[in-house]
Design a protein around this motif. Structure first.
Motif, PDB file in Angstrom:
ATOM      1  N   PRO A 155      82.454  46.147  60.162  1.00 40.24           N
ATOM      2  CA  PRO A 155      82.097  44.485  60.131  1.00 40.24           C
ATOM      3  C   PRO A 155      82.793  43.827  61.236  1.00 40.24           C
ATOM      4  O   PRO A 155      83.824  43.901  61.695  1.00 40.24           O
ATOM      5  CB  PRO A 155      82.821  44.166  58.768  1.00 40.24           C
ATOM      6  CG  PRO A 155      83.775  45.160  58.590  1.00 40.24           C
ATOM      7  CD  PRO A 155      82.998  46.614  59.173  1.00 40.24           C
ATOM      8  N   LEU A 169      79.063  40.027  60.315  1.00 41.37           N
ATOM      9  CA  LEU A 169      79.609  39.587  58.935  1.00 41.37           C
ATOM     10  C   LEU A 169      79.585  37.782  58.867  1.00 41.37           C
ATOM     11  O   LEU A 169      79.013  37.702  57.811  1.00 41.37           O
ATOM     12  CB  LEU A 169      80.811  40.020  58.669  1.00 41.37           C
ATOM     13  CG  LEU A 169      81.500  39.459  57.451  1.00 41.37           C
ATOM     14  CD1 LEU A 169      80.818  40.242  56.323  1.00 41.37           C
ATOM     15  CD2 LEU A 169      83.104  40.159  57.368  1.00 41.37           C
ATOM     16  N   CYS A 170      79.935  37.243  59.695  1.00 40.95           N
ATOM     17  CA  CYS A 170      79.965  35.813  59.683  1.00 40.95           C
ATOM     18  C   CYS A 170      80.479  35.207  61.097  1.00 40.95           C
ATOM     19  O   CYS A 170      80.961  35.902  62.085  1.00 40.95           O
ATOM     20  CB  CYS A 170      80.563  35.364  58.805  1.00 40.95           C
ATOM     21  SG  CYS A 170      82.573  35.769  58.719  1.00 40.95           S
ATOM     22  N   SER A 321      88.521  36.742  56.487  1.00 41.25           N
ATOM     23  CA  SER A 321      87.107  36.739  55.954  1.00 41.25           C
ATOM     24  C   SER A 321      87.092  38.435  55.942  1.00 41.25           C
ATOM     25  O   SER A 321      86.448  39.016  55.213  1.00 41.25           O
ATOM     26  CB  SER A 321      86.040  36.203  56.974  1.00 41.25           C
ATOM     27  OG  SER A 321      86.092  34.803  56.790  1.00 41.25           O
ATOM     28  N   TYR A 324      89.095  39.435  52.803  1.00 41.42           N
ATOM     29  CA  TYR A 324      88.114  39.349  51.944  1.00 41.42           C
ATOM     30  C   TYR A 324      87.006  40.405  51.700  1.00 41.42           C
ATOM     31  O   TYR A 324      86.507  40.690  50.600  1.00 41.42           O
ATOM     32  CB  TYR A 324      87.803  37.988  51.751  1.00 41.42           C
ATOM     33  CG  TYR A 324      88.533  36.825  51.761  1.00 41.42           C
ATOM     34  CD1 TYR A 324      89.682  37.031  50.390  1.00 41.42           C
ATOM     35  CD2 TYR A 324      88.757  35.958  52.448  1.00 41.42           C
ATOM     36  CE1 TYR A 324      90.847  35.900  50.519  1.00 41.42           C
ATOM     37  CE2 TYR A 324      89.659  34.687  52.320  1.00 41.42           C
ATOM     38  CZ  TYR A 324      90.725  34.848  51.090  1.00 41.42           C
ATOM     39  OH  TYR A 324      91.541  34.005  51.000  1.00 41.42           O
ATOM     40  N   HIS A 325      86.318  40.315  52.671  1.00 43.62           N
ATOM     41  CA  HIS A 325      85.043  41.342  52.827  1.00 43.62           C
ATOM     42  C   HIS A 325      85.625  42.704  52.352  1.00 43.62           C
ATOM     43  O   HIS A 325      85.053  43.506  51.476  1.00 43.62           O
ATOM     44  CB  HIS A 325      84.446  41.202  54.070  1.00 43.62           C
ATOM     45  CG  HIS A 325      83.249  42.191  54.302  1.00 43.62           C
ATOM     46  ND1 HIS A 325      81.995  42.186  53.546  1.00 43.62           N
ATOM     47  CD2 HIS A 325      83.232  43.254  55.026  1.00 43.62           C
ATOM     48  CE1 HIS A 325      81.282  43.281  53.812  1.00 43.62           C
ATOM     49  NE2 HIS A 325      81.925  43.886  54.724  1.00 43.62           N
ATOM     50  N   HIS A 329      86.150  42.584  48.618  1.00 47.40           N
ATOM     51  CA  HIS A 329      84.507  42.717  48.318  1.00 47.40           C
ATOM     52  C   HIS A 329      83.824  41.691  48.000  1.00 47.40           C
ATOM     53  O   HIS A 329      82.683  41.330  47.302  1.00 47.40           O
ATOM     54  CB  HIS A 329      84.137  43.862  47.253  1.00 47.40           C
ATOM     55  CG  HIS A 329      84.909  45.307  47.444  1.00 47.40           C
ATOM     56  ND1 HIS A 329      84.468  45.949  48.561  1.00 47.40           N
ATOM     57  CD2 HIS A 329      85.886  45.921  47.147  1.00 47.40           C
ATOM     58  CE1 HIS A 329      85.220  46.950  48.810  1.00 47.40           C
ATOM     59  NE2 HIS A 329      86.242  47.196  47.808  1.00 47.40           N
ATOM     60  N   ASN A 331      81.699  38.014  48.636  1.00 51.81           N
ATOM     61  CA  ASN A 331      80.787  37.528  49.526  1.00 51.81           C
ATOM     62  C   ASN A 331      81.209  36.704  50.725  1.00 51.81           C
ATOM     63  O   ASN A 331      81.684  35.461  50.464  1.00 51.81           O
ATOM     64  CB  ASN A 331      79.638  36.767  48.478  1.00 51.81           C
ATOM     65  CG  ASN A 331      78.417  37.847  48.510  1.00 51.81           C
ATOM     66  OD1 ASN A 331      78.144  38.832  48.898  1.00 51.81           O
ATOM     67  ND2 ASN A 331      77.522  37.486  47.442  1.00 51.81           N
ATOM     68  N   ILE A 332      80.679  36.716  51.860  1.00 52.96           N
ATOM     69  CA  ILE A 332      81.160  36.075  52.956  1.00 52.96           C
ATOM     70  C   ILE A 332      79.928  35.109  53.582  1.00 52.96           C
ATOM     71  O   ILE A 332      78.728  35.655  53.601  1.00 52.96           O
ATOM     72  CB  ILE A 332      81.527  36.723  54.295  1.00 52.96           C
ATOM     73  CG1 ILE A 332      82.879  37.789  53.731  1.00 52.96           C
ATOM     74  CG2 ILE A 332      82.396  35.901  55.104  1.00 52.96           C
ATOM     75  CD1 ILE A 332      83.994  37.222  53.126  1.00 52.96           C
TER      76      ILE A 332
END
Lengths: 353, 353
Positions: A155, A169-170, A321, A324-325, A329, A331-332
């Motif tokens: 990610p 991922l973001c 992030s 958290y991902h 797990h 959602n981002i």
DNA sequence: CTGAAAGCGCTTACAG
DNA sequence: CTGAAAGCGCTTACAG
């Protein structure tokens, strides 16, 4: 005393209900191999029914698993200290998640030298990291790197500027267009006289230009969309030394009389220096970023407004992030735009960067 | 693989070095009674030398201890939804620290009725909470409550407005004076014509007035300190119904021609409604708070600027401060001023409240 | 005033 | 494919 929820329905209870051992429950819980489809389904059903939430403390205590994150951002340079803030955000996040078994390795590159970007990229590829945060400044080089991460399913988080259309991922950073648009909105309040505004781009690297051009586009479009009669002039200054900037400004300001000068990046302090040295007081000045130089010119009223986008928080949230991902797990959200903060002499003291 | 620091030097190791049992180490670690001064000193020395950091996961897993926090803020009313945001912040923090054994009980009061404040205060006193967060709106009533908490050694956090000079844990909220000062700075940019500004206080409760007066003071002082010729007029409107406000504005606007109207609180939407109904477009309007009504008037350009102070974060950080203080024994800064955010039509979308 | 044992709810080898 | 046991680093009674 209230009963702890996770205490009531732990792995033990699930194992009992499913007629298996807790080891098997653990295998299902953590998606490990070696469980028959049948028992797996049975256990999953029970987990669902109990609305089981694992106890993160027990998990962390028992587990020896470590995760390793890499970060790749520009190094702080004498020319601009901008990247100090994102780095601080990264380090703060790293400190917070350290106890959760996460190790962070920071890598850097020189904004003016693509080769250094590639060097760091090679090191990161070799390092086999579990998650990566990067500022994808050099588009072409970044894309090669992105593709590699995609293949390895690592990610990837972007901060500060985006390369849309990739499977990262973001993205966490400014909406550049909108931040230029906002700047125009403020200029509109500041320019009641002859309505002449000068837009100044100061940047050596053509590669970084698309960054500034997005802001300029937002800035221009504001005036078009709002039917305004404001007259815009623009100059590009491709050398960042003061002497060169001075000369360019001399030329331009001799040509016309402006109400406002809008500098599209943090180099607004250089223009402020020029204003100060030339005792220019009747032109409003607006630019970007909460840097010491800029703040000093804000304090002495040479700069009127600074637009800031929480660079520290970009680093902090970027790293969080990944955490958290990968760990929780969660959602981002794919695009996380920073607030567009307006900083003046009167509120900079309370700006929590 | 790197060795976990807390793994290397846990209670076991300390016990071994001190020639005691881990039970005794635990007693010293948690300041429990029943350890001789001599062994206590010995253990403390070893803890110091090892720079021992307890493993929070093991601690949380083994401990059954619970903490209970109470919050006391105004209830959300139809008149103003302001308090929705701090409540959301409180609930968010509560969710985050729930797993750490913390229970949060929210209490409310009616902003227009001191009696309801006292009723809730009585309940909280009876509840024997370990920490309290409150909005100390009613000065006299709050002080009685503060004294009681002080006696019982219950840490107390203030949000939104402060009552200085008391032994509370901390205050988290705006610097009201500075926020008025900033408003004046903006007005100064907006008022180039006849330089006439109308200041409007709209508030039923005299008790709340000191709140607004602080802002007004900052607003006035800006012009005095900056040698400005801006002419300020002020009206106090003590009925919050629209008809009354309408009448007052009718009277005032008939008297003179203003460049700017500055409303000292979130009721700026009422003035915006008046502007809209009377097709007033040449007066700039500036006020407070990120509320739906206000944002709508920002969107349609009736309101020019809103000043906001992150009400949600006030609730969030307030509760987290109790947690940091009581659980992590961190040092808490006594005065935590919120940023003073400037919101316009162009950046409200990105304002993370 | 101090110690020894059990247990918190998971994960990790190891054995079969 | 599955189970039984040990252990993570603390806290909690209980016994003395």
């Amino acid at each position: 005393m209230e009963k702890n929820n996770s205490g009531a329905t732990g792995v033990k209870e699930i194992a009992r209900l499913a007629n298996v051992s807790i080891g098997t429950v653990d295998r299902v819980l953590n998606n490990r191999v070696g469980v028959s489809e049948k028992t797996k389904a049975k256990i999953l059903k029970i987990i669902e029914e109990l609305n089981y939430q694992p106890n993160i403390f027990a998990r962390r205590l028992a587990s020896k698993k470590k995760l390793r994150f890499a970060t790749l951002i520009p190094q702080v340079s004498a020319e601009t200290k901008y990247w100090e803030a994102p780095l601080n955000g990264i380090l703060q996040a790293a400190a917070e998640i350290k106890d959760f078994g996460i190790e962070v390795a920071p890598f850097f590159f020189d904004q003016n030298d693509k080769a250094t970007f590639n060097e760091s990229a090679v090191k990161i590829r070799a390092g086999e990291f579990d998650g990566i945060l990067m500022a994808p400044m050099f588009e072409e080089e970044s894309i090669a790197f992105i593709e590699d991460c995609k293949e390895k399913k690592i990610p990837l988080v972007f901060i500060n500027s985006d390369i849309p259309g990739h499977s990262n991922l973001c993205y966490i950073g400014p909406n550049l267009y909108q931040s230029g648009y906002l700047a125009a909105h403020i200029v509109n309040y500041l320019s009641p006289a002859n309505k002449k505004t000068l837009v100044v781009n100061i940047s050596k690297e053509i590669d970084l230009h698309h960054h500034l051009l997005r802001k300029e586009e937002g800035f221009r479009n504001y005036f078009e969309q709002n039917g305004n009669t404001n007259k815009l002039t623009k100059i590009d200054i491709q050398e960042t030394g003061y002497a060169h900037i001075q000369q360019k400004l001399n030329e331009q300001l001799a040509k016309d009389k402006y109400d406002v000068v809008f500098v599209t990046n943090s180099r607004v302090s250089t223009v402020a220096r020029y204003f100060e040295e030339n005792k220019i007081k009747d032109i409003k000045l607006i630019g970007y970023d909460f840097l010491e130089d800029n703040i000093n010119y804000l304090k002495n009223k040479t700069i009127d407004f600074l637009i800031c986008q929480k660079p520290q928080e970009q680093g902090y949230r970027g790293l969080m992030s990944l955490y958290y991902h990968l760990v929780l797990h969660s959602n981002i959200e794919k695009e996380q735009f920073m607030p567009i903060d307006i900083i003046t002499k009167e509120n900079y003291l309370y700006y929590s960067n």
